[in-house]
Motif scaffolding. Sequence first.
Motif, mmCIF file in Angstrom:
data_model
loop_
_atom_site.group_PDB
_atom_site.id
_atom_site.type_symbol
_atom_site.label_atom_id
_atom_site.label_comp_id
_atom_site.label_asym_id
_atom_site.label_seq_id
_atom_site.Cartn_x
_atom_site.Cartn_y
_atom_site.Cartn_z
ATOM 1 N N TRP A 123 0.812 -1.205 0.000
ATOM 2 C CA TRP A 123 0.000 0.000 0.000
ATOM 3 C C TRP A 123 0.851 1.263 0.000
ATOM 4 N N ASP A 124 1.948 1.250 0.728
ATOM 5 C CA ASP A 124 2.812 2.428 0.788
ATOM 6 C C ASP A 124 3.387 2.739 -0.594
ATOM 7 N N LEU A 125 3.801 1.711 -1.321
ATOM 8 C CA LEU A 125 4.320 1.925 -2.668
ATOM 9 C C LEU A 125 3.211 2.356 -3.619
ATOM 10 N N TRP A 126 2.001 1.827 -3.427
ATOM 11 C CA TRP A 126 0.885 2.242 -4.282
ATOM 12 C C TRP A 126 0.623 3.730 -4.099
ATOM 13 N N LEU A 127 0.644 4.213 -2.864
ATOM 14 C CA LEU A 127 0.436 5.639 -2.602
ATOM 15 C C LEU A 127 1.544 6.467 -3.245
ATOM 16 N N GLY A 128 2.764 5.988 -3.197
ATOM 17 C CA GLY A 128 3.868 6.672 -3.856
ATOM 18 C C GLY A 128 3.969 8.132 -3.491
ATOM 19 N N THR A 129 3.789 9.004 -4.479
ATOM 20 C CA THR A 129 3.971 10.441 -4.274
ATOM 21 C C THR A 129 2.821 11.087 -3.497
ATOM 22 N N ALA A 130 1.689 10.404 -3.378
ATOM 23 C CA ALA A 130 0.483 10.994 -2.788
ATOM 24 C C ALA A 130 0.548 11.026 -1.258
ATOM 25 N N PRO A 131 -0.236 11.888 -0.620
ATOM 26 C CA PRO A 131 -0.270 11.939 0.840
ATOM 27 C C PRO A 131 -0.710 10.602 1.424
ATOM 28 N N TYR A 132 -0.239 10.297 2.620
ATOM 29 C CA TYR A 132 -0.600 9.017 3.226
ATOM 30 C C TYR A 132 -2.055 9.018 3.694
ATOM 31 N N LYS A 133 -2.776 7.958 3.356
ATOM 32 C CA LYS A 133 -4.125 7.708 3.866
ATOM 33 C C LYS A 133 -4.247 6.223 4.133
ATOM 34 N N GLU A 134 -5.128 5.878 5.035
ATOM 35 C CA GLU A 134 -5.367 4.473 5.320
ATOM 36 C C GLU A 134 -6.049 3.802 4.125
ATOM 37 N N TYR A 135 -5.796 2.545 3.947
ATOM 38 C CA TYR A 135 -6.357 1.785 2.835
ATOM 39 C C TYR A 135 -7.880 1.674 2.942
ATOM 40 N N ILE A 136 -8.551 1.823 1.795
ATOM 41 C CA ILE A 136 -9.997 1.599 1.730
ATOM 42 C C ILE A 136 -10.277 0.641 0.582
ATOM 43 N N ASP A 137 -11.311 -0.165 0.743
ATOM 44 C CA ASP A 137 -11.692 -1.106 -0.319
ATOM 45 C C ASP A 137 -12.177 -0.356 -1.553
ATOM 46 N N GLY A 138 -11.875 -0.902 -2.711
ATOM 47 C CA GLY A 138 -12.438 -0.397 -3.955
ATOM 48 C C GLY A 138 -11.640 0.700 -4.627
ATOM 49 N N LEU A 139 -10.654 1.265 -3.953
ATOM 50 C CA LEU A 139 -9.879 2.340 -4.574
ATOM 51 C C LEU A 139 -9.016 1.800 -5.715
ATOM 52 N N ALA A 140 -8.265 0.771 -5.427
ATOM 53 C CA ALA A 140 -7.462 0.090 -6.447
ATOM 54 C C ALA A 140 -8.217 -1.176 -6.865
ATOM 55 N N PRO A 141 -8.129 -1.562 -8.138
ATOM 56 C CA PRO A 141 -7.208 -1.059 -9.149
ATOM 57 C C PRO A 141 -7.787 -0.010 -10.094
ATOM 58 N N PHE A 142 -9.033 0.467 -9.895
ATOM 59 C CA PHE A 142 -9.646 1.294 -10.929
ATOM 60 C C PHE A 142 -10.297 2.564 -10.419
ATOM 61 N N ASN A 143 -10.962 2.522 -9.271
ATOM 62 C CA ASN A 143 -11.757 3.663 -8.831
ATOM 63 C C ASN A 143 -10.943 4.843 -8.334
ATOM 64 N N TRP A 144 -9.619 4.717 -8.311
ATOM 65 C CA TRP A 144 -8.756 5.847 -7.963
ATOM 66 C C TRP A 144 -8.941 7.020 -8.925
ATOM 67 N N ARG A 145 -9.455 6.747 -10.120
ATOM 68 C CA ARG A 145 -9.579 7.808 -11.127
ATOM 69 C C ARG A 145 -10.464 8.960 -10.651
ATOM 70 N N GLY A 146 -11.395 8.696 -9.753
ATOM 71 C CA GLY A 146 -12.323 9.731 -9.315
ATOM 72 C C GLY A 146 -11.858 10.547 -8.124
ATOM 73 N N TRP A 147 -10.628 10.325 -7.651
ATOM 74 C CA TRP A 147 -10.097 11.037 -6.487
ATOM 75 C C TRP A 147 -8.896 11.876 -6.894
ATOM 76 N N TRP A 148 -8.913 13.150 -6.539
ATOM 77 C CA TRP A 148 -7.903 14.090 -7.004
ATOM 78 C C TRP A 148 -6.486 13.732 -6.560
ATOM 79 N N ASP A 149 -6.318 13.086 -5.446
ATOM 80 C CA ASP A 149 -4.965 12.730 -5.001
ATOM 81 C C ASP A 149 -4.270 11.766 -5.954
ATOM 82 N N TYR A 150 -5.064 10.992 -6.706
ATOM 83 C CA TYR A 150 -4.491 9.925 -7.539
ATOM 84 C C TYR A 150 -4.831 10.059 -9.013
ATOM 85 N N GLY A 151 -6.055 10.463 -9.314
ATOM 86 C CA GLY A 151 -6.531 10.486 -10.683
ATOM 87 C C GLY A 151 -6.770 11.889 -11.206
ATOM 88 N N THR A 152 -7.241 11.950 -12.431
ATOM 89 C CA THR A 152 -7.523 13.223 -13.093
ATOM 90 C C THR A 152 -8.920 13.218 -13.716
#
Length: 480
Positions: A219-248
């Motif tokens: 999870w830490d590597l998945w977050l990479g450059t983004a601010p740290y947040k606790e893991y939530i279900d459904g974010l990876a592998p696709f729904n990250w697109r709707g969150w500004w910290d990860y997607g556009t």
Amino acid sequence: MKNLDHSNQRRDFIKKASAAALAVTIVPRHVLGGPGYTAPSDKLIIAGVGVGGKGESDIKSFADSGKAEIGFLCDVDDRRAATSRSRFPKAKYYKDWREMFEKEGKSFDAVSVSTPDHNHASPTMAAMEMGKHVYVQKPLTHDIYEARRLAEGAKKYKVVAQMGNQGASGDGVRMLREWFDAGVLGDVHTVYCWTDRPVWPQGIPWPTKTSAVPKELDWDLWLGTAPYKEYIDGLAPFNWRGWWDYGTGALGDMGCHLVEAPYRVLNLKYPKDVQCSVGSVYVDGFKRGYFPESCPPSSHVTMTFPKTDKTQGDVELHWMDGGIQPTRPEELGANETFGDGGNGVLFIGTKGKMMCGTYGTNPQLLPLSRTEQEKVAKKYERVSGGANGHYAQWVEASIAGYGKKELSSPFEIAGPLTETLLIANLAIRGVDVRVDKGNNRFDYPGRNIKMLWDAEKMEVTNIKEVNQFVKRDYREGWKL
């Protein structure tokens, strides 16, 4: 790759691969050689960063070109990497691209990056600094500053750099350019681009319920450059697109496929101003509140581009997502498909109109009967294999070396195109930026705003609050 100083390492790699191949009962044809055979020493050795999902199909396409070897694989999620690891069993596997680059950097020629948007720029810049050619999925970057830096980096380090918007290699955009250049449309002054995305959740608050991190995922590597947040279900592998910290958002997902056509046809670069309004959604029966983490469910962005060498004046480009579409042109029959249905591009000129679908496919003049009637000379060379040839084009250009072969989406074009989409996202975010007026009172700058953009300085001149999104701060341990 004679221009890269690692021929010994390549020979060692090929020796090991060949020895393993000879161990099987039936020797594969590519080991024996024959008509059309490419010697291993002439193949591009690729390291993949993000090898599940789109990354999985990317590296397969490189290998299918017959001129590349997948030498190394990297993914933060063992589940997502499983197919690629099975398909390329001789490729060494890593979870952290930084470790892979440090340990194996002398053994590969090029890098393919297909991670979530927020982690595109860092491995790409690191690869270019090592002299590696790069192929990066769209959008090129998460931030405007990153896009500018990568475009500069490709030129500085003289590497072959291509963005993964395959439609740029398709026949469609070339046909559109030929019609326009022949004067069939006259002066194009207005363009509409639309998409039915998002197909993931947007316009919602960040979930409050956290979950255990799957054992296969770092999870830490998945977050990479983004601010740290606790893991939530459904974010990876696709729904990250709707969150500004990860997607556009929808722009990042589809903009490079749809806006690329008018960008190339009209030779656009940076908009000078952007207007935007966004849609609302109801959560638990109430109109949406202020959800700063999430992209909106729909938006309509209007960008004004200055006159170019292809236009007689300013060009107004409309972006619509979330199911919003422009009014059907009167020249289109009642039962005729507008664009490709859910997505499309419409050009409006002083002498006529033309449209296409996603990736520039199915270019047509309006009325449709005009498509066959207008005969123009073929002006732009086609890419072998069309959109599917986008991969082989980059492989062949990388083998040839910097500046030797033409690319369809080099960073010199992909950088400004990506910047344009991210400038539009600034306006989308600006609709909901709350401005501190003192005494803990916050106000919206307006539900429909007009944002003035200074391309040279990379800043908004009239709504300063959104400039915080031009260049974000990376989490400790990550850099560009």
